[in-house]
Design an enzyme around this catalytic site. Structure first.
Site, PDB file in Angstrom:
ATOM      1  N   ASP A  47     -27.621  12.921  46.070  1.00  0.00           N
ATOM      2  CA  ASP A  47     -27.892  12.216  47.326  1.00  0.00           C
ATOM      3  C   ASP A  47     -29.384  12.273  47.676  1.00  0.00           C
ATOM      4  O   ASP A  47     -30.120  13.147  47.199  1.00  0.00           O
ATOM      5  CB  ASP A  47     -27.126  12.894  48.482  1.00  0.00           C
ATOM      6  N   ASP A  48     -29.782  11.365  48.551  1.00  0.00           N
ATOM      7  CA  ASP A  48     -31.072  11.380  49.267  1.00  0.00           C
ATOM      8  C   ASP A  48     -32.265  10.835  48.478  1.00  0.00           C
ATOM      9  O   ASP A  48     -33.347  10.709  49.019  1.00  0.00           O
ATOM     10  CB  ASP A  48     -31.439  12.788  49.788  1.00  0.00           C
ATOM     11  N   HIS A 102     -30.761   7.428  56.490  1.00  0.00           N
ATOM     12  CA  HIS A 102     -30.045   8.708  56.551  1.00  0.00           C
ATOM     13  C   HIS A 102     -29.557   9.040  57.951  1.00  0.00           C
ATOM     14  O   HIS A 102     -29.757  10.145  58.462  1.00  0.00           O
ATOM     15  CB  HIS A 102     -30.916   9.847  56.002  1.00  0.00           C
ATOM     16  N   HIS A 189     -28.743  17.275  45.385  1.00  0.00           N
ATOM     17  CA  HIS A 189     -29.801  16.407  45.917  1.00  0.00           C
ATOM     18  C   HIS A 189     -30.985  16.447  44.948  1.00  0.00           C
ATOM     19  O   HIS A 189     -31.542  17.533  44.727  1.00  0.00           O
ATOM     20  CB  HIS A 189     -30.231  16.897  47.303  1.00  0.00           C
TER      21      HIS A 189
HETATM   22 ZN   LIG Z   1     -27.930  12.962  52.493  1.00  0.00          ZN
END
Ligand SMILES: [Zn+2]
Length: 222
Positions: A47-48, A102, A189
């Site tokens: 993620d991210d 986000h 992440h």
């Molecule tokens: Zn996130």
């Protein structure tokens, strides 16, 4: 008397031989059934990203290990890093939506939530060249009402080592390996060096344990 002893000896010998043969048959049957069992699978999800610092190294590591993963990208992070997204697609990874900036979708209006999702889909589908089907809502927070407003499949996770919090390669690896099992979706992440290092170590260890790595779409289809 001698003859009776001889018969007894032959009898015992034959019995032992039969036992050994039976054991061998049982062992080879077990080997055959073990080899017929499908390998356990896991999906690595990141993620991210994409991160201008760490994503490239992760992609190199995944490529070297012939592992496909799933990336839930933040729309705003894609701007100016489209090449990284194109590389992900070229190398067989799956791209999902992680909103444009986000936001925690449960804290905004449904109109704002849709805007966040649509805006990210626009940026992503342009870089990917395909419609985006999967979304991981930030913090795992999803408004149920959104199901009727956006046509996307929500993907959460089953293993979360809280890599963003510990930021320690060894601890992340240990946490994942301790709890992982067949069919898990692992949350990491790729915006932290330690998480990327941990991911590659996790792959090497799970491969040694016989695991195969799949994208979430392959896992969810089963
Ligand atoms: Zn996130």
């Amino acid at each position: 008397m001698k003859k009776a002893f001889f018969v007894l000896l032959v009898g015992v010998g034959l019995f032992l031989l039969a036992m050994m043969l039976w054991q061998q048959v049982k062992e080879s049957a077990a080997q055959v059934s073990a080899s017929l069992e499908p390998a356990p699978v896991v999906a690595l999800t990141f993620d991210d990203g994409p991160s201008k610092y760490w994503t490239e190294g992760l992609l190199d590591g995944l490529k070297a290990r012939d592992v496909k993963a799933t990336f839930f990208l933040i729309g705003a992070n894609v701007e100016g890093r489209e090449e990284l997204v194109e590389r992900m697609v070229e190398e067989g990874h799956l791209i999902g939506n992680h909103t444009y900036s986000h936001v925690q979708l449960t804290t905004v209006s449904s109109a704002e939530a849709c805007r966040e999702i649509d805006q990210a889909n626009e940026v992503l589908s342009e870089a990917v060249g395909e419609v985006i089907h999967y979304i991981r809502p930030p913090f795992g927070s999803w408004q149920e009402g959104l199901d009727s407003l956006v046509d996307m499949q929500v993907v959460l996770w089953t293993v979360d080592p809280q890599d963003w919090k510990v930021q320690n390669t060894e601890i992340i690896v240990e946490k994942v390996l301790r709890q992982v099992k067949d069919g898990d979706i692992i949350l990491l992440h790729d915006v932290y060096r330690e998480s990327v290092e941990a991911a590659l170590q996790i792959i090497d260890e799970l491969k040694a344990r016989g695991y195969e790595f799949v994208r979430v779409d392959e896992l969810l289809l089963d």
